[in-house]
Motif scaffolding. Sequence first.
Motif, PDB file in Angstrom:
ATOM      1  N   ALA A   1       0.835  -1.201   0.000  1.00  0.00           N
ATOM      2  CA  ALA A   1       0.000   0.000   0.000  1.00  0.00           C
ATOM      3  C   ALA A   1       0.866   1.247   0.000  1.00  0.00           C
ATOM      4  O   ALA A   1       0.612   2.198  -0.743  1.00  0.00           O
ATOM      5  N   MET A   2       1.936   1.217   0.830  1.00  0.00           N
ATOM      6  CA  MET A   2       2.801   2.401   0.897  1.00  0.00           C
ATOM      7  C   MET A   2       3.507   2.631  -0.428  1.00  0.00           C
ATOM      8  O   MET A   2       3.632   3.758  -0.894  1.00  0.00           O
ATOM      9  N   PHE A   3       3.936   1.538  -1.051  1.00  0.00           N
ATOM     10  CA  PHE A   3       4.625   1.648  -2.341  1.00  0.00           C
ATOM     11  C   PHE A   3       3.713   2.319  -3.380  1.00  0.00           C
ATOM     12  O   PHE A   3       4.084   3.312  -4.017  1.00  0.00           O
ATOM     13  N   TYR A   4       2.499   1.789  -3.524  1.00  0.00           N
ATOM     14  CA  TYR A   4       1.595   2.360  -4.530  1.00  0.00           C
ATOM     15  C   TYR A   4       1.211   3.781  -4.168  1.00  0.00           C
ATOM     16  O   TYR A   4       1.119   4.664  -5.027  1.00  0.00           O
ATOM     17  N   PHE A   5       1.016   4.013  -2.859  1.00  0.00           N
ATOM     18  CA  PHE A   5       0.615   5.356  -2.450  1.00  0.00           C
ATOM     19  C   PHE A   5       1.695   6.374  -2.779  1.00  0.00           C
ATOM     20  O   PHE A   5       1.415   7.451  -3.298  1.00  0.00           O
ATOM     21  N   VAL A   6       2.953   6.029  -2.490  1.00  0.00           N
ATOM     22  CA  VAL A   6       4.043   6.977  -2.735  1.00  0.00           C
ATOM     23  C   VAL A   6       4.069   7.373  -4.219  1.00  0.00           C
ATOM     24  O   VAL A   6       4.123   8.558  -4.564  1.00  0.00           O
ATOM     25  N   PHE A   7       3.984   6.404  -5.109  1.00  0.00           N
ATOM     26  CA  PHE A   7       4.044   6.714  -6.540  1.00  0.00           C
ATOM     27  C   PHE A   7       2.823   7.519  -6.989  1.00  0.00           C
ATOM     28  O   PHE A   7       2.940   8.516  -7.703  1.00  0.00           O
ATOM     29  N   CYS A   8       1.647   7.073  -6.568  1.00  0.00           N
ATOM     30  CA  CYS A   8       0.433   7.747  -7.035  1.00  0.00           C
ATOM     31  C   CYS A   8       0.330   9.146  -6.456  1.00  0.00           C
ATOM     32  O   CYS A   8      -0.058  10.096  -7.146  1.00  0.00           O
ATOM     33  N   TYR A   9       0.720   9.285  -5.175  1.00  0.00           N
ATOM     34  CA  TYR A   9       0.618  10.609  -4.573  1.00  0.00           C
ATOM     35  C   TYR A   9       1.623  11.557  -5.215  1.00  0.00           C
ATOM     36  O   TYR A   9       1.316  12.725  -5.451  1.00  0.00           O
ATOM     37  N   ALA A  10       2.809  11.025  -5.543  1.00  0.00           N
ATOM     38  CA  ALA A  10       3.801  11.859  -6.221  1.00  0.00           C
ATOM     39  C   ALA A  10       3.237  12.361  -7.553  1.00  0.00           C
ATOM     40  O   ALA A  10       3.355  13.541  -7.898  1.00  0.00           O
ATOM     41  N   MET A  11       2.600  11.475  -8.302  1.00  0.00           N
ATOM     42  CA  MET A  11       2.021  11.876  -9.590  1.00  0.00           C
ATOM     43  C   MET A  11       0.936  12.930  -9.372  1.00  0.00           C
ATOM     44  O   MET A  11       0.842  13.909 -10.103  1.00  0.00           O
ATOM     45  N   SER A  12       0.130  12.701  -8.356  1.00  0.00           N
ATOM     46  CA  SER A  12      -0.961  13.625  -8.080  1.00  0.00           C
ATOM     47  C   SER A  12      -0.434  15.010  -7.707  1.00  0.00           C
ATOM     48  O   SER A  12      -0.909  16.032  -8.203  1.00  0.00           O
ATOM     49  N   ARG A  13       0.609  15.039  -6.855  1.00  0.00           N
ATOM     50  CA  ARG A  13       1.191  16.324  -6.458  1.00  0.00           C
ATOM     51  C   ARG A  13       1.775  17.011  -7.683  1.00  0.00           C
ATOM     52  O   ARG A  13       1.677  18.226  -7.836  1.00  0.00           O
ATOM     53  N   TYR A  14       2.403  16.227  -8.554  1.00  0.00           N
ATOM     54  CA  TYR A  14       3.009  16.809  -9.737  1.00  0.00           C
ATOM     55  C   TYR A  14       1.927  17.460 -10.616  1.00  0.00           C
ATOM     56  O   TYR A  14       2.118  18.554 -11.149  1.00  0.00           O
ATOM     57  N   ALA A  15       0.785  16.774 -10.736  1.00  0.00           N
ATOM     58  CA  ALA A  15      -0.298  17.335 -11.544  1.00  0.00           C
ATOM     59  C   ALA A  15      -0.745  18.674 -10.966  1.00  0.00           C
ATOM     60  O   ALA A  15      -0.961  19.643 -11.703  1.00  0.00           O
ATOM     61  N   ARG A  16      -0.853  18.745  -9.628  1.00  0.00           N
ATOM     62  CA  ARG A  16      -1.242  19.995  -8.988  1.00  0.00           C
ATOM     63  C   ARG A  16      -0.236  21.102  -9.286  1.00  0.00           C
ATOM     64  O   ARG A  16      -0.593  22.238  -9.580  1.00  0.00           O
ATOM     65  N   PHE A  17       1.053  20.726  -9.184  1.00  0.00           N
ATOM     66  CA  PHE A  17       2.113  21.697  -9.422  1.00  0.00           C
ATOM     67  C   PHE A  17       2.028  22.243 -10.851  1.00  0.00           C
ATOM     68  O   PHE A  17       2.121  23.449 -11.079  1.00  0.00           O
ATOM     69  N   VAL A  18       1.808  21.347 -11.807  1.00  0.00           N
ATOM     70  CA  VAL A  18       1.737  21.786 -13.203  1.00  0.00           C
ATOM     71  C   VAL A  18       0.533  22.697 -13.413  1.00  0.00           C
ATOM     72  O   VAL A  18       0.620  23.730 -14.086  1.00  0.00           O
ATOM     73  N   GLU A  19      -0.588  22.320 -12.801  1.00  0.00           N
ATOM     74  CA  GLU A  19      -1.790  23.160 -12.903  1.00  0.00           C
ATOM     75  C   GLU A  19      -1.496  24.577 -12.428  1.00  0.00           C
ATOM     76  O   GLU A  19      -1.823  25.553 -13.092  1.00  0.00           O
ATOM     77  N   ALA A  20      -0.873  24.662 -11.258  1.00  0.00           N
ATOM     78  CA  ALA A  20      -0.555  25.975 -10.688  1.00  0.00           C
ATOM     79  C   ALA A  20       0.402  26.723 -11.600  1.00  0.00           C
ATOM     80  O   ALA A  20       0.250  27.921 -11.841  1.00  0.00           O
ATOM     81  N   HIS A  21       1.361  25.989 -12.150  1.00  0.00           N
ATOM     82  CA  HIS A  21       2.361  26.587 -13.024  1.00  0.00           C
ATOM     83  C   HIS A  21       1.707  27.184 -14.275  1.00  0.00           C
ATOM     84  O   HIS A  21       1.982  28.311 -14.666  1.00  0.00           O
ATOM     85  N   VAL A  22       0.815  26.393 -14.873  1.00  0.00           N
ATOM     86  CA  VAL A  22       0.136  26.849 -16.095  1.00  0.00           C
ATOM     87  C   VAL A  22      -0.735  28.059 -15.777  1.00  0.00           C
ATOM     88  O   VAL A  22      -0.756  29.050 -16.505  1.00  0.00           O
ATOM     89  N   ALA A  23      -1.452  27.988 -14.662  1.00  0.00           N
ATOM     90  CA  ALA A  23      -2.338  29.094 -14.295  1.00  0.00           C
ATOM     91  C   ALA A  23      -1.541  30.368 -14.099  1.00  0.00           C
ATOM     92  O   ALA A  23      -1.937  31.448 -14.540  1.00  0.00           O
TER      93      ALA A  23
END
Lengths: 387, 262
Positions: free
Chosen positions: A360-382
Amino acid sequence: MSDTATLTDTELAYVQRSPIAPRRPPLAASGAIGWLRENLLSSVFNVVLTVVCALLIAWIVPPLLKFLVIDAVWDGASRADCLPTPERPEVGACWAFVIERLGFFTYGFYPIEERWRVDVFFALLALGVGWMAWLSAPRRDLGVIYFFIIMPVVSFVLLIGVPALGLPHVSTAQWGGVLVTIVVATVGIVVSLPLGILLALGRRSEMPVVRLFSVIFIEFVRGVPLITVLFMASVMLPLFVPDNWSPDKLVRALVGVALFASAYMAEVVRAGLQAIPKGQYEAAMAVGLGYWQTMRLIILPQALKVTIPNIVNTCIGLFKDTTLVFVVGIFDFLKTIEAARGDPQWATPVTSTTGYAFAAMFYFVFCYAMSRYARFVEAHVAAGERR
Amino acid sequence: MMQQSGSVRPGLKPAPLNTAVAVEMIGVHKWYGDFHVLRDINLRVTKGERIVICGPSGSGKSTMIRCINRLEEHQQGRIVVDGVELTDDVKKVDEIRRDVGMVFQQFNLFPHLTVLENLTLAPVWVRKMPKHDADEIAMHYLNRVKIPEQAAKYPNQLSGGQQQRVAIARALCMNPKIMLFDEPTSSLDPEMVKEVLDTMVQLAHDGMTMLVVTHEMGFARQVANRIVFMDEGQIVEMNAPEPFFANPKHERTKLFLGQILR
């Protein structure tokens, strides 16, 4: 009218003579108290919600911490270290098991003396992902070539092995663990993005044959569960190709996952294409750009930017879906944990729980990293375009 | 064609006589489904001529000029632009689009590119011009529309008037023979209309062939050689500005001018 009549001339006309200096907001609207009132206690319903959430946290977090950290066994060599004893009646997570089996979880049955090749592959991949993910990285055009062409070829040679180059052949049947999970997810993402873009363009094409093909492909693949696609790839594909050319089991699963992901990616990209105003197409046509130039230079850069959160969402889904490849007998990360937890050498009451907690921790770390990255890109584009 | 005297419009050359034809539309019809948008359009524009097209909304003015660079397809009749007839031949359409600049009501700048990149995109990718030369030309036209200092900004950071001037500069960078303007000032705040019109007047002085759909009657009076009045998909009246405003012939024109000029 009567009101106006009673006003004097100076009252009737108004001229601001000095600027009003900015003042601090009242205390109740700022600071910690203001924050609490605003966010946690703004209405009866919110007060109830806050209390319920606090109780939930108090109920879940302490036992979890107790199991995962406080009572956990960190070192040991066998199941004996993770069994309850009279001095230690409560045993938490058996991390010793995970640590001892980490190599198996990471490489599967990949020969131990060749594991460095997998490490190099991870490093190459990390470089490629970093290059792509860092939006202001130098030479991102080269990064694209590296990520989509150089890296896949080099990784393939490295992992499969070419005896002529001094790299012994390693059958994909020996691959396993994180390696397989990462390979399946990466191939899925790397293939599905360009293929999905082509399918999305095809679906919006004015050429009926191209549009029909795209629609049929997308709707058919989306209408079928991934497990079915995988079974079809591993059971039906060999029926269509000659025996001696029958593709590798892992390759078949990769093709299935990649095609499946492409159909989803196509719909995500199409949504982005539809968000681009008609005026952009017209302006591009009016300056004389052709179809592919218009798409590459004007439409796709804008469409992909607005769909980055959705693309990442699809990638997260794909990453977790890779666990399904175990149904066709491939040893992905979750399957290695399944295998290891049944090993009598480590059989204890807490082994399975520990293994699943680790997964669970393994999958969470990868998925959460991707999710945070998406947020960062959104903010960057905005911030960049002030949309 | 009647010409205005030089004293009314200082510095503007009269429409050239007997020179080559820039745009010729012969018996052009167009339908949207069953709706007959363009009905028997006949219009000949000589090189260097400045045509203003006006008329109530929905009269087909925009559709007509959009047919000239084939953003809209006509279904009957012939359109010849700079000696090339518009057909389904994609190559010919591309050829014509390279030589015909267009300015849109909504600017349609590329928001993901800087102002300079907006200007150099087509010269580099369509004309295959070296980046350095394209930059030079882009800066030349940015100077002409008087906003060279905005080159590194993104379109959304500019005012509407500045964006429209960038759009004009973008079209000019392709060194077009004909410029089409589709209501270039209609979505601008009132105080920004003038800066865009000034740019267009300057372009007229340089002898550019222009077809302008606009409601700016002051501009029409000042630069047009001819005014075309359209209603319900037809050209109702066509005349030089002076007689057009002073003595409109058709009832519809009188009504329209009555509303628009108060």
